[in-house]
Design a protein around this motif. Sequence first.
Motif, PDB file in Angstrom:
ATOM      1  N   THR A 112     -47.565   0.946 -23.804  1.00  9.45           N
ATOM      2  CA  THR A 112     -46.905   0.577 -25.065  1.00  9.45           C
ATOM      3  C   THR A 112     -47.002  -0.920 -25.330  1.00  9.45           C
ATOM      4  O   THR A 112     -46.378  -1.432 -26.255  1.00  9.45           O
ATOM      5  CB  THR A 112     -45.425   0.999 -25.041  1.00  9.45           C
ATOM      6  N   TYR A 113     -47.772  -1.625 -24.491  1.00 10.26           N
ATOM      7  CA  TYR A 113     -47.946  -3.071 -24.616  1.00 10.26           C
ATOM      8  C   TYR A 113     -49.367  -3.422 -24.192  1.00 10.26           C
ATOM      9  O   TYR A 113     -50.054  -2.623 -23.540  1.00 10.26           O
ATOM     10  CB  TYR A 113     -46.927  -3.823 -23.748  1.00 10.26           C
ATOM     11  N   HIS A 145     -54.504  -0.160 -14.545  1.00 13.07           N
ATOM     12  CA  HIS A 145     -54.304   0.978 -15.444  1.00 13.07           C
ATOM     13  C   HIS A 145     -55.603   1.745 -15.701  1.00 13.07           C
ATOM     14  O   HIS A 145     -55.684   2.961 -15.465  1.00 13.07           O
ATOM     15  CB  HIS A 145     -53.711   0.481 -16.770  1.00 13.07           C
ATOM     16  N   SER A 146     -56.641   1.044 -16.172  1.00 17.29           N
ATOM     17  CA  SER A 146     -57.850   1.734 -16.635  1.00 17.29           C
ATOM     18  C   SER A 146     -58.783   2.176 -15.505  1.00 17.29           C
ATOM     19  O   SER A 146     -59.643   3.036 -15.718  1.00 17.29           O
ATOM     20  CB  SER A 146     -58.625   0.836 -17.612  1.00 17.29           C
ATOM     21  N   ILE A 194     -48.000  10.419 -10.840  1.00 20.80           N
ATOM     22  CA  ILE A 194     -46.556  10.412 -11.103  1.00 20.80           C
ATOM     23  C   ILE A 194     -46.002   8.994 -10.995  1.00 20.80           C
ATOM     24  O   ILE A 194     -45.292   8.506 -11.884  1.00 20.80           O
ATOM     25  CB  ILE A 194     -45.823  11.334 -10.111  1.00 20.80           C
ATOM     26  N   ASN A 195     -46.316   8.321  -9.900  1.00 18.66           N
ATOM     27  CA  ASN A 195     -45.759   6.987  -9.637  1.00 18.66           C
ATOM     28  C   ASN A 195     -46.160   5.977 -10.707  1.00 18.66           C
ATOM     29  O   ASN A 195     -45.323   5.207 -11.198  1.00 18.66           O
ATOM     30  CB  ASN A 195     -46.217   6.491  -8.262  1.00 18.66           C
ATOM     31  N   HIS A 196     -47.437   5.964 -11.046  1.00 22.04           N
ATOM     32  CA  HIS A 196     -47.897   4.990 -12.031  1.00 22.04           C
ATOM     33  C   HIS A 196     -47.375   5.281 -13.436  1.00 22.04           C
ATOM     34  O   HIS A 196     -47.098   4.347 -14.207  1.00 22.04           O
ATOM     35  CB  HIS A 196     -49.429   4.912 -12.030  1.00 22.04           C
ATOM     36  N   THR A 197     -47.231   6.553 -13.757  1.00 15.87           N
ATOM     37  CA  THR A 197     -46.697   6.905 -15.076  1.00 15.87           C
ATOM     38  C   THR A 197     -45.280   6.373 -15.235  1.00 15.87           C
ATOM     39  O   THR A 197     -44.889   5.902 -16.309  1.00 15.87           O
ATOM     40  CB  THR A 197     -46.723   8.437 -15.268  1.00 15.87           C
ATOM     41  N   ILE A 198     -44.507   6.407 -14.156  1.00 12.23           N
ATOM     42  CA  ILE A 198     -43.159   5.822 -14.167  1.00 12.23           C
ATOM     43  C   ILE A 198     -43.244   4.297 -14.224  1.00 12.23           C
ATOM     44  O   ILE A 198     -42.539   3.647 -15.000  1.00 12.23           O
ATOM     45  CB  ILE A 198     -42.375   6.261 -12.917  1.00 12.23           C
ATOM     46  N   PHE A 199     -44.126   3.741 -13.409  1.00 14.16           N
ATOM     47  CA  PHE A 199     -44.256   2.294 -13.262  1.00 14.16           C
ATOM     48  C   PHE A 199     -44.517   1.595 -14.597  1.00 14.16           C
ATOM     49  O   PHE A 199     -43.863   0.598 -14.922  1.00 14.16           O
ATOM     50  CB  PHE A 199     -45.388   1.995 -12.278  1.00 14.16           C
ATOM     51  N   TRP A 200     -45.454   2.105 -15.385  1.00 13.57           N
ATOM     52  CA  TRP A 200     -45.775   1.441 -16.658  1.00 13.57           C
ATOM     53  C   TRP A 200     -44.570   1.379 -17.587  1.00 13.57           C
ATOM     54  O   TRP A 200     -44.383   0.389 -18.301  1.00 13.57           O
ATOM     55  CB  TRP A 200     -46.927   2.165 -17.359  1.00 13.57           C
ATOM     56  N   THR A 201     -43.754   2.428 -17.586  1.00 17.75           N
ATOM     57  CA  THR A 201     -42.585   2.438 -18.476  1.00 17.75           C
ATOM     58  C   THR A 201     -41.446   1.589 -17.925  1.00 17.75           C
ATOM     59  O   THR A 201     -40.563   1.171 -18.679  1.00 17.75           O
ATOM     60  CB  THR A 201     -42.074   3.865 -18.711  1.00 17.75           C
ATOM     61  N   ASN A 202     -41.461   1.336 -16.607  1.00 18.49           N
ATOM     62  CA  ASN A 202     -40.456   0.463 -15.995  1.00 18.49           C
ATOM     63  C   ASN A 202     -40.673  -1.005 -16.353  1.00 18.49           C
ATOM     64  O   ASN A 202     -39.803  -1.839 -16.106  1.00 18.49           O
ATOM     65  CB  ASN A 202     -40.500   0.583 -14.468  1.00 18.49           C
ATOM     66  N   LEU A 203     -41.848  -1.326 -16.896  1.00 15.83           N
ATOM     67  CA  LEU A 203     -42.209  -2.705 -17.209  1.00 15.83           C
ATOM     68  C   LEU A 203     -42.190  -2.940 -18.715  1.00 15.83           C
ATOM     69  O   LEU A 203     -42.482  -2.040 -19.495  1.00 15.83           O
ATOM     70  CB  LEU A 203     -43.598  -3.033 -16.658  1.00 15.83           C
ATOM     71  N   ASN A 210     -38.869 -10.175 -13.544  1.00 16.71           N
ATOM     72  CA  ASN A 210     -38.844 -10.795 -14.871  1.00 16.71           C
ATOM     73  C   ASN A 210     -39.367  -9.887 -15.976  1.00 16.71           C
ATOM     74  O   ASN A 210     -39.222 -10.211 -17.159  1.00 16.71           O
ATOM     75  CB  ASN A 210     -39.674 -12.090 -14.856  1.00 16.71           C
ATOM     76  N   VAL A 211     -40.002  -8.771 -15.588  1.00 15.01           N
ATOM     77  CA  VAL A 211     -40.550  -7.861 -16.610  1.00 15.01           C
ATOM     78  C   VAL A 211     -40.039  -6.430 -16.430  1.00 15.01           C
ATOM     79  O   VAL A 211     -40.610  -5.486 -16.971  1.00 15.01           O
ATOM     80  CB  VAL A 211     -42.095  -7.882 -16.615  1.00 15.01           C
ATOM     81  N   ILE A 212     -38.948  -6.258 -15.692  1.00 12.83           N
ATOM     82  CA  ILE A 212     -38.360  -4.917 -15.534  1.00 12.83           C
ATOM     83  C   ILE A 212     -37.628  -4.528 -16.815  1.00 12.83           C
ATOM     84  O   ILE A 212     -36.800  -5.284 -17.327  1.00 12.83           O
ATOM     85  CB  ILE A 212     -37.390  -4.870 -14.337  1.00 12.83           C
ATOM     86  N   SER A 213     -37.925  -3.336 -17.308  1.00 17.32           N
ATOM     87  CA  SER A 213     -37.251  -2.810 -18.493  1.00 17.32           C
ATOM     88  C   SER A 213     -35.989  -2.077 -18.063  1.00 17.32           C
ATOM     89  O   SER A 213     -36.029  -0.895 -17.689  1.00 17.32           O
ATOM     90  CB  SER A 213     -38.171  -1.853 -19.259  1.00 17.32           C
ATOM     91  N   TRP A 214     -34.866  -2.762 -18.119  1.00 15.10           N
ATOM     92  CA  TRP A 214     -33.612  -2.129 -17.712  1.00 15.10           C
ATOM     93  C   TRP A 214     -33.191  -1.038 -18.701  1.00 15.10           C
ATOM     94  O   TRP A 214     -32.463  -0.113 -18.344  1.00 15.10           O
ATOM     95  CB  TRP A 214     -32.520  -3.181 -17.552  1.00 15.10           C
ATOM     96  N   GLU A 215     -33.682  -1.137 -19.907  1.00 17.01           N
ATOM     97  CA  GLU A 215     -33.432  -0.080 -20.883  1.00 17.01           C
ATOM     98  C   GLU A 215     -34.067   1.234 -20.419  1.00 17.01           C
ATOM     99  O   GLU A 215     -33.453   2.295 -20.479  1.00 17.01           O
ATOM    100  CB  GLU A 215     -33.997  -0.475 -22.249  1.00 17.01           C
TER     101      GLU A 215
END
Length: 231
Positions: free
Chosen positions: A41-42, A60-61, A105-114, A215-220
């Motif tokens: 998303t970024y 990612h790629s 699974i892990n990476h799919t979570i990871f990208w959204t955590n950032l 510094n880039v963790i998405s707490w939301e």
Amino acid sequence: MSSIVNMLCRVGQIRRCAASLSQTLNQVAASRQKHTLPDLTYDYGALEPHINAEIMQLHHSKHHATYVNNLNVTEEKYKEALAKGDVTAQVALQPALKFNGGGHINHTIFWTNLSPNGGGEPQGELMEAIKRDFGSFQKMKERMSAATVAVQGSGWGWLGYEKESGRLRIAACANQDPLQGSTGLIPLLGIDVWEHAYYLQYKNVRPDYVKAIWNVISWENVSERLQTAKK
């Protein structure tokens, strides 16, 4: 004589029904959606200076894409082994399923955590849970950072939710072992400490990378995952 004819007719009907069912199942299996690489998303450079664009692009790629491709290939082989009743092949494919499935699974979570808008501190219910289970946000960060840095070789550090107790827990998993499948904890926040996640920028200084990633963790996103886990 007529009873034999009737019986043969019923047998024929059963065989036709079975053949039709088998064809339907094969069509369903063939139409199964393959796993795909999720879009970010970024932009790749959006997390700089904390994680540079080159790392994000390769991670990612290339790396995540490889897990996805290998998972699809392995699942096809597993489906063939199931159809043949080849238990030996099914068992032999389990490590590849775990590794590539866990990587996806892990990476799919990871990208959204950032997030480029991440960092700071969580709010609301997540912050209250962190204070309850760790004493303070700073103490949680310190404990999770220590557990993540201490991973031997490659792996992940995790903040997870234990459904039975309703508590937050910190855990570490080796390689691409998925948190929930390995520990039962529901993943909320993961930090990837495979070298491909940081080496191009931080070399072998893993603690600096782990310090920077906060510094880039998405707490939301982490808060949303907590709400979903509690349902």
